[in-house]
Design a protein around this motif. Structure first.
Motif, PDB file in Angstrom:
ATOM      1  N   SER A 182       0.839  -1.195   0.000  1.00  0.00           N
ATOM      2  CA  SER A 182       0.000   0.000   0.000  1.00  0.00           C
ATOM      3  C   SER A 182       0.874   1.246   0.000  1.00  0.00           C
ATOM      4  O   SER A 182       2.001   1.229   0.485  1.00  0.00           O
ATOM      5  CB  SER A 182      -0.894   0.005   1.220  1.00  0.00           C
ATOM      6  OG  SER A 182      -0.107   0.060   2.380  1.00  0.00           O
ATOM      7  N   ARG A 183       0.336   2.317  -0.545  1.00  0.00           N
ATOM      8  CA  ARG A 183       1.089   3.572  -0.520  1.00  0.00           C
ATOM      9  C   ARG A 183       0.683   4.420   0.671  1.00  0.00           C
ATOM     10  O   ARG A 183       1.364   5.365   1.010  1.00  0.00           O
ATOM     11  CB  ARG A 183       0.902   4.323  -1.827  1.00  0.00           C
ATOM     12  CG  ARG A 183      -0.420   5.062  -1.979  1.00  0.00           C
ATOM     13  CD  ARG A 183      -0.312   6.202  -2.969  1.00  0.00           C
ATOM     14  NE  ARG A 183      -1.618   6.728  -3.336  1.00  0.00           N
ATOM     15  CZ  ARG A 183      -2.245   7.679  -2.658  1.00  0.00           C
ATOM     16  NH1 ARG A 183      -1.708   8.184  -1.576  1.00  0.00           N
ATOM     17  NH2 ARG A 183      -3.427   8.104  -3.051  1.00  0.00           N
ATOM     18  N   GLU A 184      -0.417   4.085   1.307  1.00  0.00           N
ATOM     19  CA  GLU A 184      -0.924   4.963   2.368  1.00  0.00           C
ATOM     20  C   GLU A 184      -1.745   4.140   3.352  1.00  0.00           C
ATOM     21  O   GLU A 184      -2.398   3.177   2.968  1.00  0.00           O
ATOM     22  CB  GLU A 184      -1.812   6.028   1.725  1.00  0.00           C
ATOM     23  CG  GLU A 184      -2.127   7.198   2.587  1.00  0.00           C
ATOM     24  CD  GLU A 184      -0.922   8.031   2.913  1.00  0.00           C
ATOM     25  OE1 GLU A 184      -0.381   7.842   4.019  1.00  0.00           O
ATOM     26  OE2 GLU A 184      -0.513   8.862   2.079  1.00  0.00           O
ATOM     27  N   VAL A 185      -1.692   4.519   4.613  1.00  0.00           N
ATOM     28  CA  VAL A 185      -2.561   3.888   5.609  1.00  0.00           C
ATOM     29  C   VAL A 185      -3.166   4.987   6.475  1.00  0.00           C
ATOM     30  O   VAL A 185      -2.474   5.911   6.888  1.00  0.00           O
ATOM     31  CB  VAL A 185      -1.786   2.840   6.452  1.00  0.00           C
ATOM     32  CG1 VAL A 185      -0.563   3.443   7.104  1.00  0.00           C
ATOM     33  CG2 VAL A 185      -2.696   2.228   7.500  1.00  0.00           C
ATOM     34  N   TYR A 186      -4.468   4.910   6.678  1.00  0.00           N
ATOM     35  CA  TYR A 186      -5.164   5.892   7.509  1.00  0.00           C
ATOM     36  C   TYR A 186      -5.749   5.174   8.723  1.00  0.00           C
ATOM     37  O   TYR A 186      -6.334   4.101   8.606  1.00  0.00           O
ATOM     38  CB  TYR A 186      -6.310   6.548   6.736  1.00  0.00           C
ATOM     39  CG  TYR A 186      -5.882   7.420   5.583  1.00  0.00           C
ATOM     40  CD1 TYR A 186      -4.611   7.986   5.531  1.00  0.00           C
ATOM     41  CD2 TYR A 186      -6.763   7.689   4.544  1.00  0.00           C
ATOM     42  CE1 TYR A 186      -4.243   8.785   4.484  1.00  0.00           C
ATOM     43  CE2 TYR A 186      -6.399   8.485   3.485  1.00  0.00           C
ATOM     44  CZ  TYR A 186      -5.127   9.036   3.465  1.00  0.00           C
ATOM     45  OH  TYR A 186      -4.757   9.826   2.421  1.00  0.00           O
ATOM     46  N   HIS A 187      -5.604   5.814   9.871  1.00  0.00           N
ATOM     47  CA  HIS A 187      -6.189   5.268  11.094  1.00  0.00           C
ATOM     48  C   HIS A 187      -6.357   6.407  12.065  1.00  0.00           C
ATOM     49  O   HIS A 187      -5.679   7.432  11.949  1.00  0.00           O
ATOM     50  CB  HIS A 187      -5.252   4.215  11.696  1.00  0.00           C
ATOM     51  CG  HIS A 187      -3.878   4.724  11.949  1.00  0.00           C
ATOM     52  ND1 HIS A 187      -3.539   5.420  13.071  1.00  0.00           N
ATOM     53  CD2 HIS A 187      -2.772   4.697  11.178  1.00  0.00           C
ATOM     54  CE1 HIS A 187      -2.275   5.786  12.998  1.00  0.00           C
ATOM     55  NE2 HIS A 187      -1.779   5.373  11.857  1.00  0.00           N
TER      56      HIS A 187
END
Lengths: 445, 605
Positions: free
Chosen positions: A316-321
């Motif tokens: 993945s290029r990005e992770v949001y949390h």
């Protein structure tokens, strides 16, 4: 003797009045711009650092539901309108620009299992645990009118998902079988089954509009052609697929969100090997949605995070949390490809930027030029170790971080065991199976 | 000319030639139109032969549709020919303006002769796209040369007249008032031999006399910024990144003054400094000291980055290579050593002279180095790889000071005479046969520097400062974002912030500044090897050939083995053929090394 000396007229180089812009003559001769590469490298490094500094993707949280959000739908004709269905049977329509709920409907008893809008954007369909399919008007009831569905279809079994055809007045539901309905009739046009297990989701192909795919809890993904009475083919994976999503730009590509923490991008012409296995989640992947450009998709997972994957990359290029976001059940990428919405267990819908460090609003032309230049520099030097490290770094919650470490150890152990098995058996009798092939059990036609 | 007729004008050229032979009488209004039709392009036809397309494989007919046309043709020939009137419209400037190949070459940054080691197909296609983009960029940059406003200066004698005989007074008389004002003498006999330095924009001049006189002025308007006496011997003065800061190497320590003459810093870590050099893009002040240390001071944070012991005694000859920021030190044993702050040892050592080295200078493109030694020799070296001498010449007195100008002129101070040699162009070495200009001063030369962006050579000598006129020395067109002589205070402040933001770290100084943009093959191979080791197999290796099963009983074990054998044999044969092809190449290469290698060998194709 002929002689000419360099003699500049200062009037050509100095601005006339203070109201003018400064004159900046340019000369692109490389000898006047020494250290081009090192300076560009430093600029790229600075741009990468600034990108991480400005990465503030979280925009808003839409709260108002009284139970976990189970499904989301976009309005094809209005960017600002979003529909959500909750686990208590409530459907809410939201206005994203005002970040307010504009309408609330008690649609079903029990869960709202699925929600989809009609392609014209004037009405939407919901299915629920109360074995009904209901059609609703997008606009609210006028003064004095009751909030009532346009149509209600009473079914025999529970419907778990619904999707509308992209061009015609036809929709499909799934439950124990895939039913294809005409909007005008109360009985399905046709019902298709393959095996005896409950089907969790069904999706129409947005380009080849007669095609549809479904995934069932007996671990298979089945493809159908609406013009035929029987399914086309199916692929059986290691574990159950939760949902699939078709690529809106490439007709034959779809991505499946699987229980084994991975996503699989398939080419429907060759189902025996997925085009790409996307690994990064540390728990079951529950939902997936493509960006309208078809280059990226977003996935929601039980591990309380959402991730953005490029279609052709396995990581993945990005992770949001966030601290408060619980298991994310549904996710959608808005039609202007700029925002991402996710609905989670703790009753909130969250709005994120698709590009974490993007500046919102109208950019001045110089600002735009500067961002373009920085983007190009970042691209040029993206493989330099220092820049790569900075651009890849993401802070993760402890639970996900430790899970990743644990799974890395487990994976390493499995690989070691396999190597040992190869080493100690007859040469050629045990083969190394690639990651892509490992998870495919069979393809049935 | 290489303009190609638009599809509209479908007159065959053969017929035109016939018409021209017949010389039909023409009406006055016909003259213009027939001219265009006859040539099918404006301009004389003989020049068409000299045109050369950069990509000759493309058919000529595509010229009008091609986005970028490139012709090998000097710019003067591009005069527009006669035009057709409204009715028979023919655009004499069809398509974008042609650009000459040499100019495009100047802007080209990629070396196509270098092969990237076995790229995969995806990478290869990306490389091809990048190269095409690069080519387009260089053509665009070359085309933008049209917008350059100024032309370089020149000095030409009459037939047979030697330009070296032309005196400064003659030049001053011949040129305009503004230029004549650039020639001046500062008569400062009291404070002994002077060192001088121009700021990077060429607008300001600082000088320091041996007996303690330090001054800075805007030499164009002759406005004095500061004048102080430091009451101590002054060895060298140098402007830091802007004209607001001035470093002075005094008898004991290095001092930094601002443009008011106020002492800001006294750097005691740098003691007994003899020479200063400022690396503007790295914000490093390099100091060479009597104690034999080369010290790099980062002036943006005030830290010593590196203190390198040259182990060669007193250092008094130092210069920087403006192309790669490598410091060249001249030693008393006749060697020149090349230094970078990242390395404790010199990057290279070049034996240049018998006897000590007196002066070193490097040209702005970083290709040539001029050295002069106690053996009265003046030598030019090639700095691209081999460090071979290109030319040498014995001077009666030997040069004590050397300087290169922006356009490649070489000045040498010998006693009280300054000689200047010129080459063919910017990148070509100056020919040491005939001096371009000479000038006698009122004292012994102690410092030389060409003023950037001006046709001026500043000379510090025992009698003061002389500003000489040297037509053709300076770069005519400056870049406003890089160094602008006409910048205001606000512009300077903004530039300063930007320059500090993109300060290049000292570790990046090496002989090839473009190395950062190239593929790091060594660590790539290493990573591949480690990966294969970790995985237990090589993921990039091609799988051995496996024959496909065939129908109708042709898939017997024997036939499978036979087919496998066939492929293996073919591979083996290919390998042998390849190795055989390589062998004679090796022998051919070995031959010329037997003879004495010359610096020009690399140009032999």
């Amino acid at each position: 003797m002929k002689v000419k000396m360099l003699s500049r007229n200062p009037d050509h180089y100095v601005r006339e009045t203070k109201l003018d812009l400064h004159r900046v003559p340019r000369n692109y001769d490389p000898t006047l711009h020494p250290f081009e590469v090192p300076r560009e490298y430093i600029r790229a490094l600075n741009a990468t650092k600034l990108e991480r500094v400005f990465a503030k993707p979280f925009l808003a949280s839409l709260d108002g539901h009284r139970d976990g959000v189970n499904c989301l739908a976009k309005n094809p004709k209005s960017l600002a309108t979003v529909l959500s269905g909750a686990c208590d049977g409530e459907v809410k329509i939201w206005n994203l620009t005002r970040r307010k709920c504009i309408r609330t409907i008690q649609a079903h008893e029990g869960f709202v299992r699925g929600i989809c809008t009609r392609f014209c954007g004037t009405s939407f369909f919901t299915v629920g645990d109360d074995k009904t399919v209901k059609q609703w008007k997008m606009d609210g009831p006028s003064c004095g009118e009751e909030e009532e569905p346009l149509h209600t279809i009473l079914g025999k079994t529970v419907y778990t998902g619904i999707d509308h055809h992209w061009k015609e007045a036809v929709f499909a539901t799934c439950g124990q079988q895939v039913d294809i309905w005409d909007e005008q009739r109360t009985n399905p046009i046709c019902s298709m089954t393959w095996g005896y297990d409950s089907i969790s989701s069904v999706k129409f192909n947005p380009i080849e509009t007669f095609l549809l795919g479904s995934c069932a809890s007996d671990r298979n993904i089945v493809l159908y052609d609406m013009r035929q009475a029987t399914p086309l083919k199916k692929v059986i994976l290691d574990m159950r697929t939760n949902t699939i999503c078709w690529n809106p730009m490439e007709a034959f590509i779809f991505t499946a969100a699987n229980e084994d923490y991975n996503l699989y991008t398939f080419d429907m012409r060759a189902l025996d090997t997925p085009v790409m296995v996307h690994m990064d989640h540390v728990s079951a992947v529950l939902d997936v949605d493509y960006s309208p450009t078809g280059r990226e998709f977003v996935s929601a997972s039980f591990d309380k995070s959402i991730r953005i994957f490029p279609v052709d990359k396995s990581r993945s290029r990005e992770v949001y949390h966030t601290k408060r976001m619980q298991h994310v059940i549904c996710v959608k990428w808005t039609a202007d490809s700029k925002y991402i919405m996710c609905g989670s267990d703790e009753m909130n819908i969250r709005l994120w930027k698709a590009n974490a460090s993007e500046k919102l609003g109208v950019l001045a032309s110089r600002e735009k030029a500067a961002t373009d230049y920085n983007q190009k520099l970042k691209e040029k030097f993206q493989y330099h170790p220092h820049i790569k490290r900075i651009s890849r770094h993401r802070h993760l919650p402890k639970s996900i971080y430790s899970q990743i470490q644990e799974q890395r150890i487990m994976k390493e152990a499995r690989r070691r065991k396999e190597l040992n098995r190869i080493k100690h058996s007859k040469p050629g009798s045990v083969q190394m199976v690639s990651e892509k092939k490992k998870h495919i059990v069979a393809v049935v036609k | 000319m290489e303009t190609v007729p638009k599809p509209g004008s479908n007159v065959p050229p053969k017929k035109d030639r016939l018409q021209a032979k017949k010389k039909k009488p023409r009406r006055y209004w016909e003259q213009e139109t027939t001219g265009t039709a006859a040539g099918a392009s404006p301009g004389p036809p003989r020049k068409r032969k000299r045109n050369r397309e950069l990509r000759p494989q493309k058919p000529k007919k595509n010229d009008t549709s091609k986005k970028f046309r490139i012709s090998k043709k000097p710019r003067e020939l591009k005069s527009p020919g006669p035009q057709r009137s409204l009715s028979g419209a023919q655009d004499p400037f069809a398509g974008p303006a042609p650009v000459s190949v040499e100019v495009v070459q100047k802007y080209c940054r990629i070396d196509k002769s270098k092969e990237v080691p076995h790229p995969k197909t995806k990478t290869r296609s990306r490389l091809v796209a990048a190269e095409a983009q690069e080519e387009e960029t260089s053509v665009r940059a070359a085309r933008s040369e049209l917008l350059l406003a100024e032309e370089p200066g020149f000095l030409e004698g009459e037939d047979g007249e030697d330009t070296a005989k032309i005196r400064q007074a003659d030049i001053v008389e011949a040129v305009d008032i503004a230029s004549a004002a650039k020639h001046f003498d500062l008569n400062l006999r009291q404070f002994g031999p002077y060192r001088l330095n121009y700021s990077s924009t060429g607008r300001h001049l600082a000088f320091g006399g041996r007996r303690g006189h330090v001054a800075a002025l805007d030499w164009v308007t002759k406005k004095l910024m500061c004048e102080i006496n430091v009451m101590e011997a002054v060895r060298d003065v140098w402007f830091l990144h802007s004209e607001a800061l001035l470093a002075v190497a005094q008898n004991r320590w290095l001092h930094i003054y601002d443009n008011q003459g106020i002492e800001l810093h006294c750097v005691r870590r740098c003691d007994r400094v003899t020479r200063l050099e400022f690396l503007p893009f790295h914000f490093l002040l390099a100091t060479a000291s009597e104690t034999g240390f080369l010290t790099y001071l980062d002036v943006s944070v005030g830290k010593i980055v590196a203190a390198l012991n040259a182990r060669a005694g007193r250092l008094s000859v130092m210069t920087q290579n403006p192309y790669n920021a490598v410091i060249h030190l001249g030693h008393s044993n006749g060697t020149v050593s090349l230094w970078s702050p990242a390395m404790k040892e010199p990057l290279a050592k070049i034996l240049c002279h018998r006897g000590g080295v007196r002066a070193v200078a490097v040209d702005p493109t970083g290709t040539h180095m001029a050295t002069s030694g106690l053996d009265h020799q003046l030598k030019l070296f090639d700095l691209r790889g081999t460090f071979q001498p290109l030319s040498a010449r014995t001077l009666p007195q030997g040069a004590g000071h050397l300087a290169f100008s922006q356009r490649g002129l070489l000045a040498a101070g010998m006693g009280d005479v300054v000689n200047i040699w010129a080459g063919q162009g910017k990148a070509s070495p100056p020919s040491l046969e005939q001096p371009y200009l000479t000038h006698r001063l009122s004292g012994h030369v102690n410092g030389l520097q060409f003023c950037p962006y001006e046709d001026v050579l500043g000379v510090g000598h025992s009698g003061g400062i002389t500003s000489m006129l040297v037509p053709g020395a300076g770069e005519p067109n400056f870049d406003g974002l890089e160094s602008n002589p006409y910048r205001s205070r606000k512009q300077r402040q903004e530039w300063e912030v930007k320059a500090l933001l993109e300060k290049v770290p000292a570790e990046l100084i090496c002989l090839d500044p473009r190395a950062l943009a190239e593929v790091d093959v060594i660590s790539l191979e290493q990573a591949k090897k480690e990966r294969a080791e970790r995985l237990g197999y090589d993921p990039d290796a091609t799988a051995p050939f496996q024959p496909k099963p065939k129908q109708k009983g042709r898939s017997s074990t024997a036939s499978l083995v036979k087919r496998k054998r066939k492929v293996m044999d073919q591979e083996h044969r290919d390998k042998v053929r390849q190795s055989l092809e390589q062998q004679p190449q090796k022998q051919e290469k070995a031959k010329p090394t037997g003879a004495r290698p010359s610096a020009l060998d690399r140009f032999v194709r």
